[in-house]
Design a protein around this motif. Structure first.
Motif, mmCIF file in Angstrom:
data_model
loop_
_atom_site.group_PDB
_atom_site.id
_atom_site.type_symbol
_atom_site.label_atom_id
_atom_site.label_comp_id
_atom_site.label_asym_id
_atom_site.label_seq_id
_atom_site.Cartn_x
_atom_site.Cartn_y
_atom_site.Cartn_z
ATOM 1 N N GLN A 146 9.692 -0.052 11.594
ATOM 2 C CA GLN A 146 10.624 -0.689 10.785
ATOM 3 C C GLN A 146 12.239 -0.508 11.244
ATOM 4 N N ALA A 147 12.186 0.732 12.178
ATOM 5 C CA ALA A 147 13.587 1.092 12.803
ATOM 6 C C ALA A 147 13.961 -0.215 13.680
ATOM 7 N N LEU A 148 12.723 -0.975 14.124
ATOM 8 C CA LEU A 148 13.012 -2.208 15.062
ATOM 9 C C LEU A 148 12.887 -3.485 14.448
ATOM 10 N N GLY A 149 12.832 -3.494 13.155
ATOM 11 C CA GLY A 149 12.943 -4.953 12.317
ATOM 12 C C GLY A 149 11.791 -5.202 11.582
ATOM 13 N N PHE A 150 10.633 -4.575 11.818
ATOM 14 C CA PHE A 150 9.540 -4.789 11.247
ATOM 15 C C PHE A 150 9.728 -4.868 9.742
ATOM 16 N N ARG A 151 9.280 -5.434 8.904
ATOM 17 C CA ARG A 151 9.154 -5.027 7.259
ATOM 18 C C ARG A 151 7.898 -5.292 6.716
ATOM 19 N N PHE A 152 7.588 -4.247 5.904
ATOM 20 C CA PHE A 152 6.301 -4.037 5.230
ATOM 21 C C PHE A 152 6.698 -3.931 3.691
ATOM 22 N N TYR A 153 5.921 -4.958 2.926
ATOM 23 C CA TYR A 153 6.254 -4.750 1.361
ATOM 24 C C TYR A 153 5.022 -4.453 0.591
ATOM 25 N N ASN A 154 5.191 -3.878 -0.691
ATOM 26 C CA ASN A 154 4.133 -3.834 -1.817
ATOM 27 C C ASN A 154 3.795 -5.044 -2.507
ATOM 28 N N LYS A 155 3.015 -4.814 -3.415
ATOM 29 C CA LYS A 155 2.705 -5.814 -4.231
ATOM 30 C C LYS A 155 3.596 -6.466 -4.845
ATOM 31 N N HIS A 156 5.016 -5.592 -5.336
ATOM 32 C CA HIS A 156 5.727 -6.156 -5.925
ATOM 33 C C HIS A 156 6.939 -6.827 -5.142
ATOM 34 N N ASN A 157 6.737 -6.879 -4.024
ATOM 35 C CA ASN A 157 7.491 -7.619 -2.897
ATOM 36 C C ASN A 157 8.680 -6.690 -2.801
ATOM 37 N N GLU A 158 8.475 -5.401 -2.766
ATOM 38 C CA GLU A 158 9.533 -4.122 -2.532
ATOM 39 C C GLU A 158 9.114 -3.576 -0.962
ATOM 40 N N GLU A 159 10.252 -3.235 -0.373
ATOM 41 C CA GLU A 159 9.796 -2.529 0.941
ATOM 42 C C GLU A 159 9.279 -1.456 0.541
ATOM 43 N N VAL A 160 8.275 -1.016 1.320
ATOM 44 C CA VAL A 160 7.684 0.351 1.502
ATOM 45 C C VAL A 160 8.473 1.365 2.004
ATOM 46 N N GLY A 161 7.882 2.558 1.929
ATOM 47 C CA GLY A 161 8.667 3.799 2.564
ATOM 48 C C GLY A 161 8.421 3.737 4.018
ATOM 49 N N ILE A 162 8.948 4.860 4.524
ATOM 50 C CA ILE A 162 8.626 4.773 5.975
ATOM 51 C C ILE A 162 7.988 6.236 6.593
ATOM 52 N N ASP A 163 6.948 6.607 5.891
ATOM 53 C CA ASP A 163 6.253 7.863 5.929
ATOM 54 C C ASP A 163 4.786 7.399 6.052
ATOM 55 N N GLY A 164 3.748 8.723 6.058
ATOM 56 C CA GLY A 164 2.601 8.498 5.922
ATOM 57 C C GLY A 164 1.969 8.132 4.668
ATOM 58 N N GLN A 165 2.446 8.534 3.514
ATOM 59 C CA GLN A 165 2.094 8.035 2.398
ATOM 60 C C GLN A 165 2.377 6.813 1.793
ATOM 61 N N ALA A 166 3.358 6.111 2.580
ATOM 62 C CA ALA A 166 3.733 4.538 2.359
ATOM 63 C C ALA A 166 2.475 3.596 2.904
ATOM 64 N N LEU A 167 1.762 4.136 3.863
ATOM 65 C CA LEU A 167 0.704 3.016 4.184
ATOM 66 C C LEU A 167 0.006 2.660 3.484
ATOM 67 N N LYS A 168 -0.660 3.364 2.031
ATOM 68 C CA LYS A 168 -1.591 2.804 1.227
ATOM 69 C C LYS A 168 -0.814 1.541 0.265
ATOM 70 N N ASP A 169 0.419 1.759 0.304
ATOM 71 C CA ASP A 169 1.050 0.535 -0.456
ATOM 72 C C ASP A 169 1.339 -0.537 0.064
ATOM 73 N N ILE A 170 1.143 -0.895 1.623
ATOM 74 C CA ILE A 170 1.347 -1.976 2.115
ATOM 75 C C ILE A 170 0.590 -2.965 1.850
ATOM 76 N N TYR A 171 1.113 -4.306 1.545
ATOM 77 C CA TYR A 171 0.471 -5.459 0.826
ATOM 78 C C TYR A 171 0.661 -6.583 1.842
ATOM 79 N N LYS A 172 1.817 -6.737 2.498
ATOM 80 C CA LYS A 172 2.027 -7.945 3.286
ATOM 81 C C LYS A 172 3.182 -7.225 4.336
ATOM 82 N N MET A 173 3.372 -7.941 5.428
ATOM 83 C CA MET A 173 4.420 -7.843 6.440
ATOM 84 C C MET A 173 5.224 -8.938 6.880
ATOM 85 N N GLU A 174 6.404 -9.076 7.288
ATOM 86 C CA GLU A 174 7.451 -9.830 7.649
ATOM 87 C C GLU A 174 8.035 -9.703 8.928
#
Length: 384
Positions: free
Chosen positions: A147-175
């Motif tokens: 994410q610090a390099l510009g990759f984006r990860f979103y959840n099912k609500h099209n919101e950016e997920v967090g930046i830690d380990g617990q955020a992995l389960k929320d990822i629905y898509k990447m940009e």
């Protein structure tokens, strides 16, 4: 006489640079005119930046970045003498020592600062990267760094997920539209000596999570997050990051570097020896001295002294290894290129006393002096 000194650090006691100085001083007591070449070593972990900067006449860079607990920390990395190669120890930005023991929880830690170091080096003109994995407090599969390099990860609500380990389960898509464009010009060589996959019984969470503060419940949650992330990457990029050898290193940073940045994972000591051109330095040497804090079974599995010994063996150069501690398993090293090995301990003392830097320095110097006095005596007999 030419002697090459290529020491790893005695971790927790003395740096490879100071250890080399001690041995050099010991040799000079006996052979004042000896030509001594010193190349401090590391195996891709702690001390790698220092060793490579010294060997290539490079520069140290300080950068304030986000630490593992999302607070600001001052991290250090190096730019090698060529001016275009950055050497980064990931632990400088997300290492376990940066997290107090009562706050260790890999669900909440991030590798974001590692990405900031890479971005800073890119801004300074670097396009070649040597990355040392290991010692991280994280288990985020590198999504913080990405994410610090510009990759984006979103959840099912099209919101950016967090930046830690617990955020992995929320990822629905990447940009990928905002990824740092200069990454396409960069190559990454990754010093990685573990073989673990990303998830599963031998993966990052189960094998390394507990030492980072994960409870059994956290381990299960982290492992599920890693698997979920791997499935998302497989669908989006067609890359199976789980099966990459070393994917589970540093809480999944191995997977991120290999799967997203085309990083090449290789033995840490082999990578370091290649960069400093160790074989060239060995040319014409009469002896090579190497070592580390403890010589044991792990040494024979690819640590710095073994890498040095194998190169010396090709040129028929005798290798002396020095260490604070030696185990019965060390005997196997005699068949792998180390001519002889010695403990520098010369009197009973506690581990705490033995690891005092002044004590280690003195013991290294004294041992080197006595070894070369013996060599001098043997040479005198041979001449007769």
């Amino acid at each position: 006489m030419k002697v090459l000194i290529a020491m790893d650090s005695f971790k927790g006691s003395i740096s490879s640079i100071e250890g080399s100085k001690a041995i050099s001083a010991g040799i000079k007591e006996v052979y004042p005119e000896a030509q001594i070449v010193t190349l401090p070593l590391a195996d891709g972990g702690e001390g790698t930046v220092e060793a490579l900067i010294r060997a290539t006449d490079g520069n140290v860079v300080e950068k304030e970045v986000m630490g593992p607990l999302k607070e600001k920390v001052t991290a250090v990395y190096g730019i090698l003498g060529d001016g275009k190669t950055a050497i980064i120890e990931t632990a400088a930005a997300c290492g376990l020592p940066l997290v107090p023991s009562n706050q260790r929880n890999p669900l909440l830690t991030t590798t974001y600062g590692v990405g900031e170091l890479i971005a800073d080096a890119i801004d300074k003109g670097c396009r070649e990267f040597v990355i040392g994995l290991g010692g991280s407090a994280t288990n985020d599969a590198g999504i913080g760094m990405l994410q610090a390099l510009g990759f984006r990860f979103y959840n099912k609500h099209n919101e950016e997920v967090g930046i830690d380990g617990q955020a992995l389960k929320d990822i629905y898509k990447m940009e990928l539209e905002h990824v740092n464009a200069k990454l396409k010009e960069c190559t990454f060589r990754i010093a990685c000596d573990v073989k673990n996959p990303l998830y599963g019984p031998m993966g990052a969470a189960y094998i390394f999570g507990p030492q980072k503060g994960a409870t059994p419940e956290m381990v299960k949650q982290l492992d599920e997050g890693l698997k979920h992330f791997a499935d998302i990457v497989q669908d989006a990029l067609g890359v199976d990051i789980n099966q990459i050898e070393g994917a589970g290193a540093a809480g999944g940073l191995g997977a991120a570097f290999s799967g997203f940045l085309n990083g090449q994972l290789q033995s840490g000591i082999d990578l370091v020896l290649e960069i400093i051109d160790m074989e060239k330095s060995m040319e014409g040497a009469d002896f090579v001295i190497t070592g580390e804090g403890k010589l044991d079974g792990q040494t024979s599995m690819g640590k710095a002294p073994l890498g040095v010994a194998q190169l010396a063996q090709k040129q028929g150069i005798p290798v002396i290894a020095l260490a604070g501690g030696i185990t019965e398993e060390t005997a196997a090293l005699n068949e792998l290129g180390i001519t002889s090995y010695f403990s520098i301990m010369n009197t009973p003392m506690s581990l705490e006393e033995a690891m005092e830097p002044k004590v280690t320095y003195t013991n290294l110097r004294t041992t080197a002096t006595q070894l070369f006095r013996l060599l001098q005596a043997v040479q005198a007999v041979v001449k007769v």
